[in-house]
Scaffold this motif. Structure first.
Motif, PDB file in Angstrom:
ATOM      1  N   THR A  99       0.765  -1.183   0.027  1.00 26.54           N
ATOM      2  CA  THR A  99      -0.073   0.015   0.176  1.00 26.54           C
ATOM      3  C   THR A  99       0.734   1.255  -0.046  1.00 26.54           C
ATOM      4  N   GLY A 100       2.348   1.046  -0.328  1.00 26.43           N
ATOM      5  CA  GLY A 100       2.897   2.508  -0.336  1.00 26.43           C
ATOM      6  C   GLY A 100       3.215   3.096   1.346  1.00 26.43           C
ATOM      7  N   ALA A 101       3.549   4.249   1.285  1.00 26.93           N
ATOM      8  CA  ALA A 101       4.134   4.768   2.371  1.00 26.93           C
ATOM      9  C   ALA A 101       3.018   5.565   3.291  1.00 26.93           C
ATOM     10  N   GLY A 102       1.799   5.774   2.752  1.00 28.39           N
ATOM     11  CA  GLY A 102       0.774   6.746   3.082  1.00 28.39           C
ATOM     12  C   GLY A 102       1.432   8.140   3.586  1.00 28.39           C
ATOM     13  N   GLN A 103       1.058   8.523   4.795  1.00 22.27           N
ATOM     14  CA  GLN A 103       1.549   9.418   5.509  1.00 22.27           C
ATOM     15  C   GLN A 103       2.779   9.425   6.082  1.00 22.27           C
ATOM     16  N   LEU A 104       3.617   8.237   6.093  1.00 23.22           N
ATOM     17  CA  LEU A 104       4.665   7.982   7.016  1.00 23.22           C
ATOM     18  C   LEU A 104       5.938   8.550   6.802  1.00 23.22           C
ATOM     19  N   PHE A 105       6.201   9.217   5.367  1.00 20.58           N
ATOM     20  CA  PHE A 105       7.363   9.781   4.984  1.00 20.58           C
ATOM     21  C   PHE A 105       7.250  11.282   5.010  1.00 20.58           C
ATOM     22  N   GLY A 106       6.040  11.789   5.321  1.00 19.99           N
ATOM     23  CA  GLY A 106       5.689  13.447   5.124  1.00 19.99           C
ATOM     24  C   GLY A 106       5.524  13.753   3.682  1.00 19.99           C
ATOM     25  N   PRO A 107       4.881  14.906   3.548  1.00 20.86           N
ATOM     26  CA  PRO A 107       4.401  15.370   2.309  1.00 20.86           C
ATOM     27  C   PRO A 107       5.300  15.300   1.273  1.00 20.86           C
ATOM     28  N   GLY A 108       5.078  15.055   0.037  1.00 20.38           N
ATOM     29  CA  GLY A 108       6.161  14.774  -1.080  1.00 20.38           C
ATOM     30  C   GLY A 108       6.856  13.757  -1.182  1.00 20.38           C
ATOM     31  N   ASN A 109       6.766  13.053  -0.354  1.00 24.19           N
ATOM     32  CA  ASN A 109       7.636  11.698  -0.253  1.00 24.19           C
ATOM     33  C   ASN A 109       6.786  10.510  -0.200  1.00 24.19           C
ATOM     34  N   GLY A 110       6.323   9.773  -1.416  1.00 27.82           N
ATOM     35  CA  GLY A 110       5.518   8.850  -1.586  1.00 27.82           C
ATOM     36  C   GLY A 110       4.056   9.271  -0.990  1.00 27.82           C
ATOM     37  N   GLY A 111       3.163   8.208  -0.792  1.00 35.34           N
ATOM     38  CA  GLY A 111       1.781   8.546  -0.378  1.00 35.34           C
ATOM     39  C   GLY A 111       0.849   9.035  -1.481  1.00 35.34           C
ATOM     40  N   ARG A 112       1.139   8.440  -2.866  1.00 34.05           N
ATOM     41  CA  ARG A 112       0.333   8.987  -3.820  1.00 34.05           C
ATOM     42  C   ARG A 112      -0.777   7.662  -4.269  1.00 34.05           C
ATOM     43  N   LEU A 113      -0.659   6.589  -3.633  1.00 32.48           N
ATOM     44  CA  LEU A 113      -1.628   5.676  -3.751  1.00 32.48           C
ATOM     45  C   LEU A 113      -3.193   5.960  -4.096  1.00 32.48           C
ATOM     46  N   LEU A 114      -3.564   6.850  -3.321  1.00 33.62           N
ATOM     47  CA  LEU A 114      -5.148   6.944  -3.500  1.00 33.62           C
ATOM     48  C   LEU A 114      -5.328   7.697  -4.733  1.00 33.62           C
ATOM     49  N   GLU A 115      -4.552   8.834  -4.981  1.00 37.46           N
ATOM     50  CA  GLU A 115      -4.719   9.429  -6.420  1.00 37.46           C
ATOM     51  C   GLU A 115      -4.647   8.500  -7.437  1.00 37.46           C
ATOM     52  N   ARG A 116      -3.560   7.516  -7.450  1.00 38.29           N
ATOM     53  CA  ARG A 116      -3.409   6.723  -8.344  1.00 38.29           C
ATOM     54  C   ARG A 116      -4.773   5.638  -8.663  1.00 38.29           C
ATOM     55  N   LEU A 117      -5.252   5.285  -7.459  1.00 38.29           N
ATOM     56  CA  LEU A 117      -6.379   4.333  -7.585  1.00 38.29           C
ATOM     57  C   LEU A 117      -7.632   5.210  -8.185  1.00 38.29           C
ATOM     58  N   ALA A 118      -7.611   6.422  -7.788  1.00 43.90           N
ATOM     59  CA  ALA A 118      -8.925   7.317  -8.309  1.00 43.90           C
ATOM     60  C   ALA A 118      -8.635   7.528  -9.719  1.00 43.90           C
ATOM     61  N   ALA A 119      -7.421   7.487 -10.217  1.00 48.26           N
ATOM     62  CA  ALA A 119      -7.156   7.469 -11.779  1.00 48.26           C
ATOM     63  C   ALA A 119      -7.573   6.159 -12.531  1.00 48.26           C
ATOM     64  N   GLN A 120      -7.724   5.227 -11.614  1.00 50.01           N
ATOM     65  CA  GLN A 120      -8.185   3.937 -12.310  1.00 50.01           C
ATOM     66  C   GLN A 120      -9.697   3.841 -12.152  1.00 50.01           C
ATOM     67  N   GLY A 121     -10.390   5.040 -11.537  1.00 50.11           N
ATOM     68  CA  GLY A 121     -11.756   4.836 -11.365  1.00 50.11           C
ATOM     69  C   GLY A 121     -12.251   3.975 -10.056  1.00 50.11           C
ATOM     70  N   LEU A 122     -11.064   3.948  -9.003  1.00 47.67           N
ATOM     71  CA  LEU A 122     -11.448   3.265  -7.773  1.00 47.67           C
ATOM     72  C   LEU A 122     -11.435   4.065  -6.507  1.00 47.67           C
ATOM     73  N   GLN A 123     -12.040   3.740  -5.755  1.00 47.94           N
ATOM     74  CA  GLN A 123     -12.226   4.395  -4.222  1.00 47.94           C
ATOM     75  C   GLN A 123     -11.660   3.290  -3.429  1.00 47.94           C
ATOM     76  N   PRO A 124     -11.219   3.957  -2.283  1.00 52.48           N
ATOM     77  CA  PRO A 124     -10.606   2.830  -1.038  1.00 52.48           C
ATOM     78  C   PRO A 124     -11.824   1.854  -0.572  1.00 52.48           C
ATOM     79  N   GLU A 125     -12.839   2.147  -0.841  1.00 52.68           N
ATOM     80  CA  GLU A 125     -14.082   1.188  -0.510  1.00 52.68           C
ATOM     81  C   GLU A 125     -14.107  -0.107  -1.449  1.00 52.68           C
ATOM     82  N   ASP A 126     -13.453   0.275  -2.460  1.00 55.25           N
ATOM     83  CA  ASP A 126     -13.588  -0.804  -3.665  1.00 55.25           C
ATOM     84  C   ASP A 126     -12.458  -2.001  -3.446  1.00 55.25           C
ATOM     85  N   VAL A 127     -11.622  -1.576  -2.788  1.00 54.23           N
ATOM     86  CA  VAL A 127     -10.372  -2.673  -2.590  1.00 54.23           C
ATOM     87  C   VAL A 127     -11.009  -3.646  -1.623  1.00 54.23           C
ATOM     88  N   THR A 128     -11.030  -5.029  -2.047  1.00 52.34           N
ATOM     89  CA  THR A 128     -11.335  -6.029  -1.079  1.00 52.34           C
ATOM     90  C   THR A 128     -10.276  -6.720  -0.246  1.00 52.34           C
TER      91      THR A 128
END
Length: 327
Positions: free
Chosen positions: A109-138
């Motif tokens: 799931t990548g780094a989330g918030q753990l490396f601070g702004p600008g260092n990773g944490g882009r997973l949710l925007e990448r999922l959104a570009a695929q038409g997916l929301q966090p609720e869609d992940v099973t």
């Protein structure tokens, strides 16, 4: 929602310590850093009948002189120069999306918030570009419980993927949820804090599943344990229609150094000797089998093959870029 103090402490520790940064002096001809933001952040391959999408959680610079063990700074710089790279090395954080019938699966799931702004944490925007929301992940299949793999599971201490079951090797849970193991092994406290921070919300919700041996965790995906980097480090092998792809987690961090010198380890390895042994054995097997693998820290999309090299190490052959509509 405000972060609780334990979360804040773990976040700060992860941000400051997980990947030491550096501004090394370069004595040879300068190499452009190519430090630009890419906008697509995804790459698709097909494994049999299954679509797999590599998603970029971002990149971060890491100081290899401080992190690698078994190679001198001079060795490291020489190998980096051969690959037209330099220290600190800009390193990918790759996450993989697998669409199975009835399942939307993330590998890490990548780094989330753990490396601070600008260092990773882009997973949710990448999922959104695929038409997916966090609720869609099973389902989330963790290769191990380090911050750049499990960090994206939580935001402000809460579950990011409310409908997902998280799978992780049981030895990681046993190890990181027992405080006495920190004192016994000397492995840094931050790793224990981060594992509990990211996994416990799913454990409390009855959404954490562990495996202690080779197991088919989802249809067509088999988990195997390869302790060394962490006690519960896992591979996940996807098989479909006679084809396969193995997600290898942190079997490797630095292609330019560890492919020619598989015995080189990294400070994040909980058991240095085991990590080196696993790397050597698996590199040999993957090269022999001409296996397709996916690695979170190889340059995006991190998918390709190994082949033996005349120098006694291995070469990395990335997947061939393909861009055409499927029939």
């Amino acid at each position: 929602m405000h972060m609780n103090s334990r979360f804040a402490a773990a976040l700060l520790a992860a941000t400051l310590l997980q990947f030491p940064l550096a501004h090394a002096q370069q004595t040879a001809a300068p190499i452009p850093s190519h430090a630009v933001q890419q906008e697509s952040g995804s790459y698709n391959v097909r494994v049999g009948d299954i679509k797999v999408t590599a998603l970029s959680d971002g990149t971060i610079p890491i100081d290899l002189h401080a992190l690698l063990k078994g190679a001198t700074p001079e060795n490291i710089d020489k190998l980096l120069m051969r690959s037209f790279q330099r220290n600190p090395l800009e390193t990918s954080i790759n996450v993989y999306l697998v669409k199975l019938p009835g399942h939307t699966v993330l590998i890490d799931t990548g780094a989330g918030q753990l490396f601070g702004p600008g260092n990773g944490g882009r997973l949710l925007e990448r999922l959104a570009a695929q038409g997916l929301q966090p609720e869609d992940v099973t389902d989330v299949l963790l290769t191990h419980a380090h911050s750049d793999h499990s960090g994206g599971l939580v935001k402000d201490g809460q579950r990011v993927f409310p409908n997902a079951t998280v799978y992780v090797g049981k030895p990681d849970v046993d190890f990181f949820f027992n405080e006495s193991n920190q004192k016994k092994t000397g492995y840094e406290q931050r790793y224990f804090d981060i594992a509990r921070l990211t996994l416990k919300p799913y454990m409390d919700a009855g959404k954490l599943k562990t495996f202690a041996a080779t197991q088919e965790v989802l249809p067509g995906i088999t988990a195997t344990l390869h302790p060394g980097h962490t006690p519960g480090s896992a591979f996940y092998r996807l098989t479909s229609a006679g084809e396969s792809l193995t997600f290898v987690g942190d079997l490797i961090h630095v292609a330019a150094v560890q492919f020619p010198m598989p015995g080189v380890t990294i400070t994040f390895d909980q058991n240095q000797a085991k990590a080196a042994s696993v790397r050597k054995a698996q590199f040999a097997a993957f090269a022999r089998e001409r296996a397709l693998i996916a690695a979170p820290h190889l340059p995006f999309p991190g998918m390709g093959h190994l082949r033996t090299s005349s120098s006694g190490g291995y070469d990395w052959v990335p997947v061939t870029y393909t861009d055409r509509k499927e029939n």
